[in-house]
Design a protein around this motif. Sequence first.
Motif, PDB file in Angstrom:
ATOM      1  N   ASN A 228       0.827  -1.206   0.000  1.00 29.92           N
ATOM      2  CA  ASN A 228       0.000   0.000   0.000  1.00 29.92           C
ATOM      3  C   ASN A 228       0.858   1.251   0.000  1.00 29.92           C
ATOM      4  OD1 ASN A 228      -2.422  -1.476   0.117  1.00 29.92           O
ATOM      5  ND2 ASN A 228      -2.274  -1.661   2.347  1.00 29.92           N
ATOM      6  N   ILE A 229       0.282   2.310  -0.543  1.00 28.39           N
ATOM      7  CA  ILE A 229       0.960   3.600  -0.632  1.00 28.39           C
ATOM      8  C   ILE A 229       0.385   4.556   0.413  1.00 28.39           C
ATOM      9  CG2 ILE A 229       1.180   5.660  -2.090  1.00 28.39           C
ATOM     10  CD1 ILE A 229       3.038   3.634  -3.061  1.00 28.39           C
ATOM     11  N   ARG A 230       1.262   5.291   1.077  1.00 28.81           N
ATOM     12  CA  ARG A 230       0.860   6.377   1.966  1.00 28.81           C
ATOM     13  C   ARG A 230       1.693   7.602   1.630  1.00 28.81           C
ATOM     14  NH1 ARG A 230      -2.499   3.283   2.695  1.00 28.81           N
ATOM     15  NH2 ARG A 230      -3.307   2.282   4.581  1.00 28.81           N
ATOM     16  N   ARG A 233       4.470   7.169  -1.085  1.00 29.42           N
ATOM     17  CA  ARG A 233       5.520   6.163  -0.949  1.00 29.42           C
ATOM     18  C   ARG A 233       4.956   4.938  -0.246  1.00 29.42           C
ATOM     19  NH1 ARG A 233       9.465   8.510   3.828  1.00 29.42           N
ATOM     20  NH2 ARG A 233      10.615   6.643   3.267  1.00 29.42           N
ATOM     21  N   ALA A 234       5.722   3.859  -0.269  1.00 32.13           N
ATOM     22  CA  ALA A 234       5.257   2.637   0.377  1.00 32.13           C
ATOM     23  C   ALA A 234       4.959   2.900   1.846  1.00 32.13           C
ATOM     24  CB  ALA A 234       6.311   1.541   0.246  1.00 32.13           C
ATOM     25  N   ARG A 239       8.426  -0.632   4.055  1.00 30.86           N
ATOM     26  CA  ARG A 239       9.672   0.010   3.590  1.00 30.86           C
ATOM     27  C   ARG A 239      10.922  -0.798   3.935  1.00 30.86           C
ATOM     28  NH1 ARG A 239       8.395   5.820   5.934  1.00 30.86           N
ATOM     29  NH2 ARG A 239       6.307   6.043   5.026  1.00 30.86           N
ATOM     30  N   PRO A 284       2.573  -0.838  -6.503  1.00 32.93           N
ATOM     31  CA  PRO A 284       1.642  -0.976  -5.369  1.00 32.93           C
ATOM     32  C   PRO A 284       0.374  -1.724  -5.766  1.00 32.93           C
ATOM     33  CG  PRO A 284       1.565   1.254  -6.262  1.00 32.93           C
ATOM     34  CD  PRO A 284       2.666   0.541  -6.985  1.00 32.93           C
TER      35      PRO A 284
END
Length: 343
Positions: A228-230, A233-234, A239, A284
């Motif tokens: 998932n992206i936040r 970014r990952a 990360r 993602p």
Amino acid sequence: MSKRIVFFNHKGGVSKTTSVYNIGWMLSKTSRVLVVDGDPQCNLTSLILGERFEEYYSDPITKNQNLKDGVEVAFKGKPQPISAVNCVSPARAPNLFLLAGHANLSAYEASLTFAQTSGNALATLQNLPGAFSELIRLTEERYNIDYTLIDLNPGLSSINQNLFLSADSFIIPTNPDPFSIMAIDTLKEVLPRWNDWKNSNLEFFEDSAYPLRVSNTKFLGMLIQRFNIRKGRAARPYRDNIAEIKRKIKDDLMPALLSADMALNVNQYPQELVDDDFCLAEIPDFQGLLPKSYEAEVPVYDLLDAEIHETGPVLEQMSNKRDIFKGKFEQIAELMVRVLNNV
């Protein structure tokens, strides 16, 4: 001659099939592409055939046009030679050709294992290790294929080994979890051993009806997927695993592959690929676009606005995500072609 790329990781759930589908479809926009479903689950075949899937295996015209039945003459010792399989293409990807899978493909596992390990010189056994590659070669010739992408099931079976070694290059799909990190250690040991088997047995099978394909399967790169992206970014939980996968590929896997002649010299890879530790892309989750792509029977990046079935800000958000994925897969295809030019 077609360039063959196999997608392999013995860990499951890393989006191997999705990668073959999306990258194959993208490559077919400019080239003629064959995708081979080497997984008895037949998920790749299902993605491409969509609602026609069950009909394909019951219709007398198509039910034998698949990977397993294509090599049956070799595995059952029939007197006729292997011939090309008839392929199907999606309506919106006419240059993408499917060599369908079969749920009972593993029925040939025992025979192939025996043929590849016994050292037995029986003529019928000699013909088995080269049979899958010959079927793919004939199908490539029939459809004038530029690139062949092979999807394998997770596992270290003889059929996986055989199809892997018939390719010119390989891509390792991963997802950012501890099991993908552990899987790299296994691949570091297994892949050179597979390659050594082929190099030791090329001469033994050269007089068979279907010799082993003369190729040295080279590492093309890896993919990191399913996170998932936040804030662009990952998300934080992923990360560290992404960083560790890249480190393991660069510091552990690459030296082992170079030692086994299963990788190009580092200067033969595009600099941006080297700088990103041989990661072709970080992809993602498709999230809400995925069910819509299944319904439309196209990759997420080829969805039309009308096929997203939303309006206003939701449509705008989803179409923006679609376009981002399109850019990612265009980048992957372009990088792959550049590396393949050196293979």
